[in-house]
Motif scaffolding. Structure first.
Motif, PDB file in Angstrom:
ATOM      1  N   LEU A 123       0.916  -1.290   0.066  1.00 40.91           N
ATOM      2  CA  LEU A 123       0.061  -0.060   0.093  1.00 40.91           C
ATOM      3  C   LEU A 123       0.811   1.200  -0.068  1.00 40.91           C
ATOM      4  N   ASP A 124       2.051   1.086   0.446  1.00 38.46           N
ATOM      5  CA  ASP A 124       2.971   2.407   0.613  1.00 38.46           C
ATOM      6  C   ASP A 124       4.011   2.375  -0.324  1.00 38.46           C
ATOM      7  N   ARG A 134      -2.244   3.254  -1.228  1.00 36.48           N
ATOM      8  CA  ARG A 134      -3.083   4.389  -0.044  1.00 36.48           C
ATOM      9  C   ARG A 134      -3.397   5.579  -0.448  1.00 36.48           C
ATOM     10  N   GLN A 135      -2.334   6.345  -1.224  1.00 37.39           N
ATOM     11  CA  GLN A 135      -2.460   7.772  -1.320  1.00 37.39           C
ATOM     12  C   GLN A 135      -3.619   7.889  -2.327  1.00 37.39           C
ATOM     13  N   ILE A 164      -8.680   2.595   5.595  1.00 36.25           N
ATOM     14  CA  ILE A 164      -7.715   2.677   4.461  1.00 36.25           C
ATOM     15  C   ILE A 164      -6.386   3.300   5.137  1.00 36.25           C
ATOM     16  N   GLU A 165      -6.722   4.159   5.969  1.00 35.96           N
ATOM     17  CA  GLU A 165      -5.482   4.984   6.738  1.00 35.96           C
ATOM     18  C   GLU A 165      -4.725   3.962   7.781  1.00 35.96           C
ATOM     19  N   ASP A 169      -0.349  -3.600   4.777  1.00 34.49           N
ATOM     20  CA  ASP A 169      -0.133  -4.116   3.308  1.00 34.49           C
ATOM     21  C   ASP A 169      -1.309  -5.290   3.233  1.00 34.49           C
ATOM     22  N   LEU A 289      -9.580  -0.732  -3.334  1.00 35.63           N
ATOM     23  CA  LEU A 289      -8.060  -0.988  -3.583  1.00 35.63           C
ATOM     24  C   LEU A 289      -7.817  -1.576  -5.157  1.00 35.63           C
TER      25      LEU A 289
END
Length: 727
Positions: A123-124, A134-135, A164-165, A169, A289
């Motif tokens: 996610l990051d 994520r963004q 989501i925040e 992963d 996602l």
């Protein structure tokens, strides 16, 4: 030896210090990876519950026995490890401790927590224009309407945003015997994924022919082709997270919105997802996602969530408990429209308690709505376009107000439907039908509707306004009560297309009349004082009905007094007259605390009772042709006579029949009206007896059941002829 500060360890139980085994406990794993990442965590237990080669000297030993009569008991691994510690002089003490430990809810067997190599979606990790998954997802959450845009509700928005925040992963692999395979190959030498379009195409073609199970049934070499050797690659046997399956549905239903393959999805106005409130962690979540990863945007533009049906006490329905309320039974006992209205009237975002009380409430609401529609059908019978009175200077204040209310209601209903607030639409419609229409407008206008001449401005305005009400109510209720709306529409317009092929009628801006709305609000406040006083007078037997009264209304406010004097306030209060007075009212006058400055004293109306409308009037003002009805009623009857060919002049004379007292006969062409003395005094209605008079006079032929002739000839009260004695 590093010391780590962990929230899962407290100083109120034990020593406050615990060892950390990141490969065998969730809390240990989280705190270890927080400080050191995943590097260095050994994989010491395999899928069979045996120690691996990363536990040197103990490889292959069972921790828990999985077969035989000792199933679930300690395997040889624990004993071997303890003996090795003793041999090394590293064991300080040993003993047995009985404590609670996680067990499988299905098999009841004890569980071993172990870390395993899995497949994740990062996610990051930046991947699309330098942005992370994520963004992108958080940005799309701001765009999508979760309720924060359409009605200012942030509950669902905050819930999905927080998930989501804070989420790690996405773990997408599972080790189970069934499911959709994670169809990938991994190079054994370096652990790299095999990225080859030709291999992927062979996998897809095989699954199209034989389904997902071909992944396990087909040798790896068949998929790899001639360019790769099967011994160089690991064929991953894991399955996908089931939420990954559901989250991919948009790819098949919507396709690529930038290049749609289905005509129905070209340039859609919007896509809405509808599911239960638990899907923020499920379908809504995975769809968001996956679509953000593959398309850079959410698959939906709006999300609508609903609660769950509970029993009447708010408990979860269960067949074993016996508290299930089945929709089929509600439909059989009450009708499917009742169930539709019940659901539409509920706050569907919350859990809904289903039981007799709420079903009975919905039934009563439906009954009132249906009665309103039935009344409209009757009141509009025979209405033609030539009768319509367009809104203008002739339109009475009451009809201007009703059209203004339709204008206001149109905006409320449209917005409610557009924002999926069906409860707001139902509430507004029901309140209008019960409070504005049935309890007020219809009550006031029934006199004009039944007793005015067909061509009168007031009656035409009334029927024109009711026609507009009918047009809108049937359209507004059609989405919620489809059978009832269709039945109502088809009853009045049997040759017209279905009500469900109509759009909501456009409501002219000219119907907005703030003055009429404000004036009627003031008039209804004053009217409430009068109706309250009338109720007290009825209770005290001063009057029997409101039409027997002529209230004295004392109004302190000059502007309100002018407002009441500008209209026929008696008509609004359904009385035979009214006197508006300034000054102080008597101390015993009726008052309402919420309407200061207005007081009412009830007096009996003078004059005689109209045999047609039951209003009291001055007999001296009567039309000589119709002495026992008001001039207004006389005008209506004269119009009826003229329309149906009855002459307006009449000759009469007394006749006698044994046992009936004095009878009066009235010659109307070739018809005779016969009435008793009591009827002549206004105590009853005139009855029509068709008969030809003998030439030269003679006895009048009358049936034996005279004077009760109305039922014999099927005559309605407002169809009577009312001749008068010759003076």
């Amino acid at each position: 030896m590093p010391l780590l500060d962990g929230d899962h360890v407290t100083d109120d139980a034990g020593t406050g210090f615990v060892h950390t085994a990141p490969g065998h406990g969730a809390d240990d794993f989280v705190i270890w990876t927080k400080h050191f990442g995943q590097e260095g965590i050994p994989f010491t237990v395999d899928a069979e519950g045996k120690l691996t080669n990363q536990a040197p000297g103990f490889e292959g030993l069972e921790i828990i026995q999985l077969e035989g009569k000792n199933l679930g008991k300690d395997g040889p691994a624990n004993k071997a490890v303890i003996e090795a510690l003793i041999a090394a002089g590293a064991l300080l003490a040993r003993g047995q401790l009985k404590h609670q430990y996680p067990h499988s809810w299905r098999s009841k067997a004890p569980l071993i927590f172990r870390n395993t190599p899995q497949w994740f979606i990062a996610l990051d990790k930046p991947f699309r224009d330098g942005k992370t998954l994520r963004q992108i997802a958080l940005s799309e959450i701001e765009r999508v309407d979760w309720g924060q845009h359409r009605w200012g509700a942030h509950k669902d928005y905050n819930r999905i945003k927080g998930m989501i925040e804070d989420r790690p992963d996405w773990l997408v692999s599972r080790q189970r015997a069934w499911g959709v395979p994670l169809a990938i190959f991994v190079r054994k030498s370096d652990g790299a994924l095999l990225m080859d379009d030709a291999v992927d195409a062979r996998i897809v073609d095989a699954m199209k022919q034989g389904g997902a199970d071909v992944w396990w049934a087909t040798p790896a070499q068949d998929f790899l082709g001639n360019d790769y050797k099967a011994e160089d690659f690991e064929k991953v046997e894991d399955i996908l997270d089931v939420w990954f399956d559901s989250g991919s549905t948009h790819a098949f239903v919507l396709g690529d919105r930038d290049a749609p393959t289905r005509a129905s999805f070209k340039n859609p106005e919007g896509v809405i997802y509808l599911e239960g409130s638990d899907q923020h962690r499920g379908w809504f979540h995975s769809s968001l996602l996956e679509s953000c990863a593959t398309r850079g945007r959410a698959p939906y533009d709006a999300v609508l969530t609903h609660g769950f049906a509970m029993d009447e006490e708010g408990k979860k329905m269960s067949k074993s408990v016996g508290n299930v309320v089945e929709p089929q039974k509600i439909a059989q006992q009450n009708g499917i429209e009742i169930l539709r209205l019940l659901i539409a009237s509920a706050e569907y975002g919350d859990d809904l308690r289903m039981g007799k009380t709420i079903i009975d409430q919905a039934s009563e609401t439906y009954r009132k709505l249906r009665n309103t529609l039935r009344y409209l059908l009757g009141a509009l019978n025979g209405f033609e376009e030539s009768e319509r009175l367009p809104k203008g200077e002739e339109t009475p204040l009451l009809e201007r107000w009703l059209l203004h209310r339709l204008y206001e209601l149109d905006g409320i209903v449209r917005k409610a439907y557009e924002t999926f607030q069906f409860r707001e639409a139902v509430s507004a419609i029901v309140e209008f039908c019960n409070v504005d229409l049935s309890a007020f407008y219809v009550d006031v206008r029934k006199d004009a509707l039944y007793c005015d001449a067909p061509a009168s401005v007031r009656r035409r305005a009334c029927r024109s306004a009711l026609d507009e009400v009918f047009s809108r109510l049937t359209a507004w209720l059609a989405p919620i009560l489809p059978f009832t709306a269709e039945e109502t529409w088809a009853t009045r317009f049997p040759s017209e297309p279905s009500v469900h092929l109509r759009l909501f009628p456009e409501t002219p801006a000219a119907w907005r009349d703030d003055f009429a709305g404000e004036e009627m609000a003031r008039l209804r406040e004053a009217r409430a004082v009068v109706t309250g006083a009338l109720e007290v007078a009825r209770r005290e037997k001063l009057i029997g009905a409101a039409l027997e009264a002529r209230p004295l209304v004392f109004v302190a406010d000059e502007s309100l007094r002018a407002c009441l004097e500008a209209i026929d306030f008696a008509e609004l209060c359904i009385t035979s007259g009214i006197n508006i007075k300034a000054g102080e009212a008597p101390a015993d006058a009726f008052r309402l605390s919420e309407t200061p400055g207005v007081a009412v004293v009830i007096e009996k109306a003078p004059g005689v009772k109209c045999a047609r409308s039951w209003k009291y009037f001055d007999p001296a003002s009567a039309d000589p042709r119709y002495p026992d009805i008001t001039p207004r009623d006389a005008e209506a009857v004269a119009a009826w006579d003229a329309r149906h060919g009855a002459p307006l002049d009449a000759r009469c004379g007394p006749v006698h029949k044994p046992g009936h007292g004095a009878l009066w006969s009235f010659h109307l062409g070739n018809r005779v009206c016969a009435r008793s003395d009591q009827q002549m005094a206004g105590a009853g209605r005139a009855e029509i007896q068709p008969a030809r008079l003998p030439r030269g006079g003679g006895e009048l032929p009358l049936p034996g059941n005279f004077p009760d002739l109305r039922s014999a000839h099927g005559l309605e009260p407002w169809h009577q002829l009312w001749p008068v004695p010759r003076r």
